[in-house]
Design a protein around this motif. Structure first.
Motif, PDB file in Angstrom:
ATOM      1  N   GLU A   1       0.813  -1.218   0.000  1.00 52.41           N
ATOM      2  CA  GLU A   1       0.000   0.000   0.000  1.00 52.41           C
ATOM      3  C   GLU A   1       0.850   1.273   0.000  1.00 52.41           C
ATOM      4  O   GLU A   1       0.387   2.334  -0.403  1.00 52.41           O
ATOM      5  N   TRP A   2       2.080   1.149   0.472  1.00 49.16           N
ATOM      6  CA  TRP A   2       2.943   2.330   0.559  1.00 49.16           C
ATOM      7  C   TRP A   2       3.732   2.466  -0.744  1.00 49.16           C
ATOM      8  O   TRP A   2       4.928   2.295  -0.799  1.00 49.16           O
ATOM      9  N   ASP A   3       3.000   2.802  -1.781  1.00 50.22           N
ATOM     10  CA  ASP A   3       3.609   3.061  -3.073  1.00 50.22           C
ATOM     11  C   ASP A   3       3.781   4.573  -3.230  1.00 50.22           C
ATOM     12  O   ASP A   3       3.613   5.319  -2.260  1.00 50.22           O
ATOM     13  N   SER A   4       4.093   5.049  -4.412  1.00 48.85           N
ATOM     14  CA  SER A   4       4.347   6.481  -4.589  1.00 48.85           C
ATOM     15  C   SER A   4       3.110   7.325  -4.291  1.00 48.85           C
ATOM     16  O   SER A   4       3.212   8.382  -3.659  1.00 48.85           O
ATOM     17  N   LEU A   5       1.939   6.867  -4.698  1.00 50.63           N
ATOM     18  CA  LEU A   5       0.715   7.615  -4.410  1.00 50.63           C
ATOM     19  C   LEU A   5       0.404   7.580  -2.914  1.00 50.63           C
ATOM     20  O   LEU A   5       0.050   8.600  -2.320  1.00 50.63           O
ATOM     21  N   GLY A   6       0.551   6.418  -2.294  1.00 51.02           N
ATOM     22  CA  GLY A   6       0.330   6.314  -0.852  1.00 51.02           C
ATOM     23  C   GLY A   6       1.297   7.200  -0.084  1.00 51.02           C
ATOM     24  O   GLY A   6       0.932   7.823   0.919  1.00 51.02           O
ATOM     25  N   HIS A   7       2.529   7.301  -0.567  1.00 54.08           N
ATOM     26  CA  HIS A   7       3.534   8.144   0.079  1.00 54.08           C
ATOM     27  C   HIS A   7       3.149   9.618  -0.028  1.00 54.08           C
ATOM     28  O   HIS A   7       3.215  10.357   0.953  1.00 54.08           O
ATOM     29  N   PHE A   8       2.739  10.030  -1.209  1.00 55.18           N
ATOM     30  CA  PHE A   8       2.323  11.415  -1.403  1.00 55.18           C
ATOM     31  C   PHE A   8       1.153  11.755  -0.477  1.00 55.18           C
ATOM     32  O   PHE A   8       1.154  12.796   0.181  1.00 55.18           O
ATOM     33  N   ASN A   9       0.174  10.862  -0.402  1.00 58.03           N
ATOM     34  CA  ASN A   9      -0.978  11.095   0.468  1.00 58.03           C
ATOM     35  C   ASN A   9      -0.574  11.114   1.946  1.00 58.03           C
ATOM     36  O   ASN A   9      -1.120  11.889   2.730  1.00 58.03           O
ATOM     37  N   LEU A  10       0.384  10.264   2.329  1.00 55.35           N
ATOM     38  CA  LEU A  10       0.890  10.282   3.704  1.00 55.35           C
ATOM     39  C   LEU A  10       1.545  11.618   4.013  1.00 55.35           C
ATOM     40  O   LEU A  10       1.305  12.207   5.072  1.00 55.35           O
ATOM     41  N   LEU A  11       2.358  12.127   3.095  1.00 53.50           N
ATOM     42  CA  LEU A  11       3.011  13.419   3.318  1.00 53.50           C
ATOM     43  C   LEU A  11       1.988  14.548   3.438  1.00 53.50           C
ATOM     44  O   LEU A  11       2.146  15.440   4.268  1.00 53.50           O
ATOM     45  N   LEU A  12       0.932  14.495   2.634  1.00 50.79           N
ATOM     46  CA  LEU A  12      -0.131  15.502   2.751  1.00 50.79           C
ATOM     47  C   LEU A  12      -0.819  15.417   4.113  1.00 50.79           C
ATOM     48  O   LEU A  12      -1.110  16.447   4.738  1.00 50.79           O
ATOM     49  N   LEU A  13      -1.080  14.214   4.578  1.00 47.53           N
ATOM     50  CA  LEU A  13      -1.689  14.011   5.889  1.00 47.53           C
ATOM     51  C   LEU A  13      -0.771  14.546   6.990  1.00 47.53           C
ATOM     52  O   LEU A  13      -1.235  15.196   7.935  1.00 47.53           O
ATOM     53  N   ILE A  14       0.520  14.302   6.871  1.00 40.16           N
ATOM     54  CA  ILE A  14       1.489  14.788   7.856  1.00 40.16           C
ATOM     55  C   ILE A  14       1.517  16.308   7.849  1.00 40.16           C
ATOM     56  O   ILE A  14       1.504  16.949   8.911  1.00 40.16           O
ATOM     57  N   GLU A  15       1.537  16.919   6.662  1.00 38.28           N
ATOM     58  CA  GLU A  15       1.524  18.382   6.578  1.00 38.28           C
ATOM     59  C   GLU A  15       0.301  18.951   7.292  1.00 38.28           C
ATOM     60  O   GLU A  15       0.417  19.888   8.085  1.00 38.28           O
ATOM     61  N   GLU A  16      -0.841  18.384   6.992  1.00 42.58           N
ATOM     62  CA  GLU A  16      -2.098  18.862   7.582  1.00 42.58           C
ATOM     63  C   GLU A  16      -2.107  18.673   9.098  1.00 42.58           C
ATOM     64  O   GLU A  16      -2.487  19.571   9.848  1.00 42.58           O
ATOM     65  N   SER A  17      -1.657  17.528   9.560  1.00 41.09           N
ATOM     66  CA  SER A  17      -1.703  17.197  10.986  1.00 41.09           C
ATOM     67  C   SER A  17      -0.722  18.019  11.808  1.00 41.09           C
ATOM     68  O   SER A  17      -1.016  18.378  12.946  1.00 41.09           O
ATOM     69  N   PHE A  18       0.455  18.306  11.239  1.00 35.14           N
ATOM     70  CA  PHE A  18       1.485  19.025  11.976  1.00 35.14           C
ATOM     71  C   PHE A  18       1.498  20.517  11.670  1.00 35.14           C
ATOM     72  O   PHE A  18       2.261  21.270  12.288  1.00 35.14           O
ATOM     73  N   GLY A  19       0.705  20.951  10.698  1.00 29.87           N
ATOM     74  CA  GLY A  19       0.679  22.364  10.341  1.00 29.87           C
ATOM     75  C   GLY A  19       1.987  22.844   9.733  1.00 29.87           C
ATOM     76  O   GLY A  19       2.439  23.951  10.009  1.00 29.87           O
TER      77      GLY A  19
ATOM     78  N   MET B   1      12.483  12.576   1.042  1.00 30.55           N
ATOM     79  CA  MET B   1      12.069  11.816   2.231  1.00 30.55           C
ATOM     80  C   MET B   1      11.393  10.513   1.803  1.00 30.55           C
ATOM     81  O   MET B   1      10.301  10.536   1.250  1.00 30.55           O
ATOM     82  N   LYS B   2      12.043   9.404   2.066  1.00 34.06           N
ATOM     83  CA  LYS B   2      11.488   8.096   1.705  1.00 34.06           C
ATOM     84  C   LYS B   2      11.328   7.182   2.918  1.00 34.06           C
ATOM     85  O   LYS B   2      10.609   6.206   2.852  1.00 34.06           O
ATOM     86  N   VAL B   3      12.010   7.518   4.011  1.00 34.65           N
ATOM     87  CA  VAL B   3      12.021   6.702   5.225  1.00 34.65           C
ATOM     88  C   VAL B   3      11.377   7.524   6.348  1.00 34.65           C
ATOM     89  O   VAL B   3      11.577   8.737   6.423  1.00 34.65           O
ATOM     90  N   LEU B   4      10.620   6.880   7.212  1.00 32.94           N
ATOM     91  CA  LEU B   4       9.960   7.595   8.302  1.00 32.94           C
ATOM     92  C   LEU B   4      10.965   8.380   9.142  1.00 32.94           C
ATOM     93  O   LEU B   4      10.673   9.483   9.599  1.00 32.94           O
ATOM     94  N   LYS B   5      12.159   7.833   9.311  1.00 34.87           N
ATOM     95  CA  LYS B   5      13.209   8.515  10.066  1.00 34.87           C
ATOM     96  C   LYS B   5      13.546   9.868   9.424  1.00 34.87           C
ATOM     97  O   LYS B   5      13.725  10.864  10.114  1.00 34.87           O
ATOM     98  N   GLU B   6      13.593   9.906   8.103  1.00 35.53           N
ATOM     99  CA  GLU B   6      13.883  11.152   7.387  1.00 35.53           C
ATOM    100  C   GLU B   6      12.751  12.157   7.558  1.00 35.53           C
ATOM    101  O   GLU B   6      12.997  13.356   7.714  1.00 35.53           O
ATOM    102  N   ILE B   7      11.527  11.668   7.525  1.00 34.00           N
ATOM    103  CA  ILE B   7      10.375  12.550   7.735  1.00 34.00           C
ATOM    104  C   ILE B   7      10.442  13.152   9.137  1.00 34.00           C
ATOM    105  O   ILE B   7      10.235  14.357   9.321  1.00 34.00           O
ATOM    106  N   ALA B   8      10.757  12.320  10.138  1.00 32.52           N
ATOM    107  CA  ALA B   8      10.872  12.793  11.519  1.00 32.52           C
ATOM    108  C   ALA B   8      11.962  13.854  11.645  1.00 32.52           C
ATOM    109  O   ALA B   8      11.791  14.857  12.356  1.00 32.52           O
TER     110      ALA B   8
END
Length: 79
Positions: free
Chosen positions: A33-51, A62-69
């Protein structure tokens, strides 16, 4: 919201996946499920959630959760 809550967002984005306790090294492709589209949607969710807003360069690097953190920490989000 704190960086430590990333697993909740991962679970929200991918509800059919069991997120392991050690999640920080999960990355694009860790499960189907974590393909390129799923990744893009995850990043959008993170942006929205963290402001925050990611630059296009950050989003492509950013491809790894550690990098996102790490990027969230740079942007001033609490651990």
């Amino acid at each position: 919201m704190k960086i430590s809550e990333l697993p909740k967002l991962l679970q929200e984005q991918f509800p059919n996946v069991k997120i392991p306790e050690v999640y920080i090294d999960l990355a694009v492709g860790s499960f189907p499920e974590w393909d390129s589209l799923g990744h893009f949607n995850l990043l959008l969710l993170i942006e929205e959630s963290f402001g925050v807003r990611f630059t296009m360069e950050e989003m492509t690097e950013m491809k790894v959760l550690k990098e996102i953190a790490e990027v969230l920490a740079i942007k001033g989000v609490e651990a």
